[in-house]
Scaffold this active site. Structure first.
Site, PDB file in Angstrom:
ATOM      1  N   SER A 151       0.834  -1.195   0.000  1.00  0.00           N
ATOM      2  CA  SER A 151       0.000   0.000   0.000  1.00  0.00           C
ATOM      3  C   SER A 151       0.870   1.246   0.000  1.00  0.00           C
ATOM      4  O   SER A 151       2.013   1.229   0.496  1.00  0.00           O
ATOM      5  CB  SER A 151      -0.902   0.016   1.239  1.00  0.00           C
ATOM      6  OG  SER A 151      -1.559   1.254   1.386  1.00  0.00           O
ATOM      7  N   TYR A 164      -1.854  -0.256  10.289  1.00  0.00           N
ATOM      8  CA  TYR A 164      -1.885  -0.683   8.890  1.00  0.00           C
ATOM      9  C   TYR A 164      -0.646  -0.185   8.146  1.00  0.00           C
ATOM     10  O   TYR A 164       0.028  -0.950   7.441  1.00  0.00           O
ATOM     11  CB  TYR A 164      -3.159  -0.167   8.227  1.00  0.00           C
ATOM     12  CG  TYR A 164      -3.297  -0.567   6.782  1.00  0.00           C
ATOM     13  CD1 TYR A 164      -3.649  -1.870   6.442  1.00  0.00           C
ATOM     14  CD2 TYR A 164      -3.073   0.348   5.751  1.00  0.00           C
ATOM     15  CE1 TYR A 164      -3.782  -2.247   5.106  1.00  0.00           C
ATOM     16  CE2 TYR A 164      -3.203  -0.022   4.431  1.00  0.00           C
ATOM     17  CZ  TYR A 164      -3.554  -1.317   4.106  1.00  0.00           C
ATOM     18  OH  TYR A 164      -3.672  -1.694   2.790  1.00  0.00           O
TER      19      TYR A 164
END
Length: 262
Positions: A151, A164
């Site tokens: 990501s 995250y």
């Protein structure tokens, strides 16, 4: 184009979203696909049907990649085919805490759960499938390929939560370590998407908030668009095909220019 004809591909977290798009595109290009899910059985069968419609031989396996036994079950599905040419470590989770300054928003358990799936899971999958990936290399004289779904959060320290972002940063460095360690038999790369208009975001907010998020993304991204799963999957297929046969250890931002912060 059937340039992946005869190859065996395993895509974790492929019942919905980006994983489903990657699996279907692999099938459309000739690969046989192993679909994986942990909860969404109905959606997994729908994904499998889409792959079958494209001419692929498909197996659906329920497994949690954070569990070594789940990874072994997925490896056994590939072993029944004799080898594994393509592994996509796509399964991932988050804990939504977008105010990164609120250090009370995440617990130790939030960090550990996210880390187990997003970092340990890909490692366990490679541990379970390495011999099959090497066997494919020995048979075809072509490097097998592993693609990690990371990501922009792992590069820019942004996103749904500090936990995250931290896990995706760890996944990025693990991609580099394993690309070096597993060559020349296995290539290891990662894609780093920005916003993707999938259930991942929709489930975390109401419809109005989701539409506002899409508009905000379009305003921030240099290309003025909000990416969908097919847009990211097209970039993934570069790493999964022979077009990237001389590429390993790369982290590719696929974010419509979000990182440029227009």
């Amino acid at each position: 184009m059937a340039d992946l004809d005869g190859r065996i591909a395993l895509v974790t977290g492929s019942a919905t979203g980006l994983g489903r798009s990657i699996a279907v595109k692999l099938a459309e290009r000739g690969a046989d696909v192993i679909i994986n899910y942990s909860r969404s059985s109905k959606e997994a069968e729908e994904a499998a049907d889409l792959c079958r419609d494209a001419g692929s031989q498909v197996e659906v396996v329920k497994a949690n990649v954070a569990d070594p036994e789940g990874c072994k079950a997925l490896a056994e599905a590939a072993a029944r085919r004799g080898r594994l040419d393509i592994l996509v470590n796509n399964a991932g989770i988050t804990r939504h805490a977008r105010d990164h300054s609120d250090l009370d928003a995440l617990s130790k358990a939030d960090f550990m759960d996210t880390y187990e799936v997003n970092v340990v899971g890909p490692y366990l999958m490679l541990q379970a499938t390495k011999s099959l990936l090497v066997a494919a290399h020995e048979t075809t004289k072509r490097a097998s390929t592993v693609l990690n779904t990371s990501s922009i959060a792992g590069i820019k320290g942004i996103g749904s939560s500090v936990a995250y972002a931290a896990t995706k940063g760890a996944l990025n460095t693990m991609t580099l370590s394993l690309a070096r360690a597993l060559a020349p038999a296995i290539r290891v790369n990662a894609i780093c998407p920005g916003f993707i208009a999938t259930r991942w975001f929709k489930d975390a907010m109401d419809e109005d908030a989701f539409e506002q998020t899409v508009q905000a993304v379009e305003a921030k991204c240099a290309l003025g668009v909000a990416s969908g799963p097919d847009d990211i999957a097209d970039a993934a297929l570069f790493f999964l095909s022979d077009a990237s046969r001389h590429v390993t250890g790369e982290l590719l931002l696929v974010d419509a220019g979000m990182h440029l912060n227009r």
